[in-house]
Design a protein around this motif. Structure first.
Motif, short mmCIF file in Angstrom:
data_model
loop_
_atom_site.label_atom_id
_atom_site.label_comp_id
_atom_site.label_asym_id
_atom_site.label_seq_id
_atom_site.Cartn_x
_atom_site.Cartn_y
_atom_site.Cartn_z
N VAL A 7 95.29 2.56 -5.47
CA VAL A 7 96.28 3.54 -4.85
C VAL A 7 96.65 2.92 -3.43
O VAL A 7 95.76 2.47 -2.90
CB VAL A 7 95.48 5.01 -4.92
CG1 VAL A 7 94.38 5.12 -3.97
CG2 VAL A 7 96.41 5.82 -4.24
N GLN A 8 97.64 3.17 -3.09
CA GLN A 8 98.11 2.80 -1.99
C GLN A 8 97.75 3.81 -0.94
O GLN A 8 97.63 4.97 -1.03
CB GLN A 8 99.67 2.71 -1.83
CG GLN A 8 100.30 1.50 -2.63
CD GLN A 8 101.68 1.27 -2.60
OE1 GLN A 8 102.66 2.24 -2.09
NE2 GLN A 8 102.14 0.00 -3.01
N PRO A 9 97.65 3.45 0.43
CA PRO A 9 97.27 4.11 1.60
C PRO A 9 98.38 5.15 1.75
O PRO A 9 99.66 4.84 1.61
CB PRO A 9 97.27 3.22 2.72
CG PRO A 9 96.88 1.78 2.14
CD PRO A 9 97.48 1.61 0.65
N PRO A 23 94.51 8.81 1.08
CA PRO A 23 93.38 7.90 1.15
C PRO A 23 93.71 6.66 2.00
O PRO A 23 94.76 6.35 2.27
CB PRO A 23 93.26 7.55 -0.50
CG PRO A 23 94.73 7.57 -1.06
CD PRO A 23 95.33 8.71 -0.19
N LYS A 24 92.52 6.21 2.42
CA LYS A 24 92.57 4.99 3.38
C LYS A 24 91.75 3.93 2.73
O LYS A 24 91.09 4.25 1.98
CB LYS A 24 91.96 5.32 4.78
CG LYS A 24 92.49 6.81 5.55
CD LYS A 24 91.71 6.95 6.66
CE LYS A 24 92.31 8.27 7.49
NZ LYS A 24 91.63 8.87 8.44
N ASP A 70 88.18 4.24 2.01
CA ASP A 70 87.69 5.17 0.90
C ASP A 70 87.25 4.35 -0.37
O ASP A 70 86.81 4.95 -1.28
CB ASP A 70 88.55 6.02 0.71
CG ASP A 70 88.90 7.25 1.65
OD1 ASP A 70 90.03 7.72 2.17
OD2 ASP A 70 87.93 7.58 2.25
N THR A 71 87.72 3.14 -0.25
CA THR A 71 87.53 2.20 -1.27
C THR A 71 85.99 2.29 -1.74
O THR A 71 85.17 1.94 -0.79
CB THR A 71 87.97 0.79 -1.09
OG1 THR A 71 89.21 0.73 -0.87
CG2 THR A 71 87.58 -0.06 -2.27
N THR A 126 90.22 2.11 -5.47
CA THR A 126 90.59 0.95 -4.43
C THR A 126 91.93 1.42 -3.67
O THR A 126 92.71 1.58 -4.58
CB THR A 126 90.75 -0.38 -5.35
OG1 THR A 126 89.44 -0.70 -5.98
CG2 THR A 126 91.16 -1.44 -4.32
N VAL A 127 91.55 1.54 -2.52
CA VAL A 127 92.73 1.84 -1.66
C VAL A 127 93.26 0.80 -0.89
O VAL A 127 92.54 0.13 0.08
CB VAL A 127 92.44 3.05 -0.56
CG1 VAL A 127 93.56 3.39 -0.08
CG2 VAL A 127 91.83 4.03 -1.35
N SER A 128 94.46 0.23 -1.36
CA SER A 128 95.19 -1.13 -0.86
C SER A 128 96.60 -1.10 -1.06
O SER A 128 97.10 -0.77 -2.06
CB SER A 128 94.43 -2.43 -1.44
OG SER A 128 95.15 -3.59 -1.02
N SER A 129 97.17 -1.69 0.00
CA SER A 129 98.48 -1.91 -0.28
C SER A 129 99.01 -3.40 -0.96
O SER A 129 100.15 -3.70 -1.08
CB SER A 129 99.19 -1.77 1.12
OG SER A 129 98.82 -2.71 2.19
#
Length: 114
Positions: free
Chosen positions: A12-14, A85-86, A89-90, A111-114
């Motif tokens: 998921v993206q921030p 999410p940030k 939070d991963t 996994t929170v990442s752009s």
């Protein structure tokens, strides 16, 4: 046999949103305190949120105002709605059921990442 099965994890993206689900079987669900924990690489497992049998929620300071825990006793399911999410939070998110006995699911990766 008690089973807790998590689902809904992924990338998921921030600033996005994600909802985790945990379906329980083999327990009298309504009697249990249900919780979500998480464990990031190299860190200890920590409590994210919990909800009691009388629907009282409690949250870690790091997720207050962003995450919401809820439960549906008719479906033996507990949810974790993750908003905004940030990257921190991963983690692997684990479902926990606690009453007379204590039970864990196998976890779902978030996994929170752009």
């Amino acid at each position: 046999q008690v089973q807790l099965v998590e689902s809904g994890g992924g990338l998921v993206q921030p600033g996005g949103s994600l909802r985790l689900s945990c379906v329980a079987s083999g327990i009298i669900f309504r009697r249990y305190v249900m919780a979500w924990y998480r464990q990031a690489p190299g860190k200890q497992r920590e409590l994210v949120a919990q909800i009691t049998s009388d629907l009282s929620p409690n949250y870690a300071d790091s997720v207050k105002g962003r995450f919401t825990i809820s439960r549906e006793n008719a479906d033996n399911t507990v949810y974790l709605q993750m908003n905004n999410p940030k990257p921190e939070d991963t983690a692997i998110y684990y479902c926990n059921a606690r009453y007379i006995s204590n039970h864990w699911g196998r976890g779902t990766q978030v996994t929170v990442s752009s």
